[in-house]
Write a protein that holds these residues in place. Sequence first.
Motif, short mmCIF file in Angstrom:
data_model
loop_
_atom_site.label_atom_id
_atom_site.label_comp_id
_atom_site.label_asym_id
_atom_site.label_seq_id
_atom_site.Cartn_x
_atom_site.Cartn_y
_atom_site.Cartn_z
N THR A 79 16.13 16.17 50.70
CA THR A 79 14.64 15.95 50.23
C THR A 79 14.33 16.07 48.85
OG1 THR A 79 13.76 16.85 52.43
CG2 THR A 79 12.22 16.52 50.50
N PRO A 80 13.66 15.23 47.90
CA PRO A 80 13.63 15.38 46.41
C PRO A 80 12.76 16.48 46.23
CG PRO A 80 12.21 13.52 47.41
CD PRO A 80 13.11 14.08 48.62
N GLN A 81 13.06 17.15 44.93
CA GLN A 81 12.23 18.23 44.63
C GLN A 81 11.05 17.63 44.14
OE1 GLN A 81 13.33 21.55 44.71
NE2 GLN A 81 14.64 20.84 46.09
N ALA A 82 9.93 18.56 44.28
CA ALA A 82 8.45 18.06 43.50
C ALA A 82 8.61 18.60 42.03
CB ALA A 82 7.48 19.13 44.14
N GLY A 362 15.01 3.46 43.31
CA GLY A 362 16.67 3.63 43.54
C GLY A 362 17.00 4.96 43.49
N GLN A 363 16.01 5.91 43.26
CA GLN A 363 16.48 7.46 43.43
C GLN A 363 17.17 7.88 44.68
OE1 GLN A 363 13.03 9.91 42.47
NE2 GLN A 363 14.05 11.90 43.30
N GLU A 364 18.23 8.48 44.42
CA GLU A 364 19.20 8.76 45.76
C GLU A 364 18.76 9.85 46.38
OE1 GLU A 364 23.70 9.99 46.69
OE2 GLU A 364 23.46 8.20 45.48
N VAL A 365 18.41 9.81 47.63
CA VAL A 365 17.81 10.93 48.52
C VAL A 365 19.15 11.21 49.90
CG1 VAL A 365 15.47 10.65 48.02
CG2 VAL A 365 16.47 9.42 49.96
N GLY A 366 20.13 10.32 50.02
CA GLY A 366 20.88 10.55 51.08
C GLY A 366 22.23 9.59 51.07
N ALA A 376 27.26 3.93 52.38
CA ALA A 376 26.21 3.55 51.75
C ALA A 376 25.17 4.71 51.24
CB ALA A 376 25.27 2.56 52.95
N ARG A 377 24.31 4.42 50.46
CA ARG A 377 23.38 5.41 50.12
C ARG A 377 22.09 4.94 50.61
NH1 ARG A 377 22.32 5.21 44.09
NH2 ARG A 377 22.33 2.96 44.16
N LEU A 378 21.07 6.28 50.58
CA LEU A 378 19.69 6.23 50.90
C LEU A 378 18.94 6.34 49.60
CD1 LEU A 378 19.64 8.48 54.14
CD2 LEU A 378 19.59 5.73 54.22
#
Length: 457
Positions: A79-82, A362-366, A376-378
């Motif tokens: 989960t991306p950081q706030a 495009g920010q990777e989250v998984g 593959a990337r999430l």
Amino acid sequence: MTAPNQPTDDLSDFAELMTHEQEFLSPRDRVDPEVRRKRRRRGLIITAVCIVVVLAAAGGYVAWALSTPVNPPTVTTQTPQAPAVEAASIATPPAGASAISVAGADAYLGEAASGIWSSSGTGEPLPIASITKLITALVILDATPLASADDPGPTITFSKADHDLYDRYYVLGATIAPMPTGTSMSLHDALAAMLIPSASNYAEALSSHIFGSQNAFLGATRDWLAANGLTGTTITEPTGISPRNTSTPADLVAIGKLAAANPVIAQIVATPSITLPGAGLLYNTNGLLGTSGITGLKTGTLGEGTYSLLYTATLVVGTADPLAVTGVILGGSSRDSVNAGVIAALDSIRSGFHAVPVATSGQEVGTITTPWGDTARLVIGEEASIFTWSDTPITVTMDIKTPPTYRDGSAVGNVTWTAGPNTVTAPVEIKGSIDPPSEWWRLTHPYELGSMTDARG
């Protein structure tokens, strides 16, 4: 016997010997040809059965390996950081006291914002000077209400005694406006002459005309203050020239809201200038009208160190509706310093509301990985920002679902950010494709196949 001219060697001799095998066996060891044929037939049958079994087993394995489900890809998420946001700093004016109330932003600033949201200095009563005239107008309109902002109301005819007030307040150094003997003016226009240029002679003349005497006016004022819970305010005369006319910042904010809610007063105090019969062209003492969203209300001063302003402002900050600000500054060193303090305070409120970037496209989250080596990337599918106030905490949640196929661009969930009353969501997509395993991989990796894994478990 070897035929003439036929070549011989050891191998051919052995073959010849085998041909005549039975000749060298004793009668007891010799096998009946029929029995030997049966034995050969039985061996062939057993061999054939074994071959069939082996082929059947091999065919079954191939069929199973090519059709059985494989273990699903492994999905790893983060989960991306706030983002960290710097807290807004509300400008504090250099004055004896100040207070600000903000209506329309409770969801951002808290429920107390529509009361006294920000304050500085003393909460004790201070001289309010000509802000008194706003109270005088409210008391007059409470006794003689006008039907609307355009209702002229009753006509006031000024006497010689009224005219003499001009000279009296001129000697006292108060602000005045012409009031020729015998001239008539509507109550609405008389209130405008009192509030726009802050004419003290109009404040006393008008309050005496409406109530009959100054004592009656002061009695009505005390009753009005008590009825509105304004226990921190003292009024000894209608103009504010007396330093004994005092009030607290909290009371003045409440008075400002009452004045802004009165359509007659709200219209008058928002007027930059007006021309009135007998009084001529009059200019508003509030030089901030129209600046930084300021819409009113009233200035006041008794000289150096006593400059004050009770003001209202409409702030467009990006919320669904503009914010309604009511504020007061008491005891400023000069008119310029008070005005600068008001603008700085309003600007600091306005800048405290902002859109905070929370994600980029495009920010990777998984990541997705498979037993057969594909990856593959999430990624977040679009940039996102959330509107909020100051450093309001931003919470982040991510919801990822297992897709039927793992193809490039497929949406597999979303990320949601929440701050105060606002929520924004961005999709999570697959970057890159996951192809099914090859037949060869299936045949050579039986223990990576789903059903065999289940069976082993």
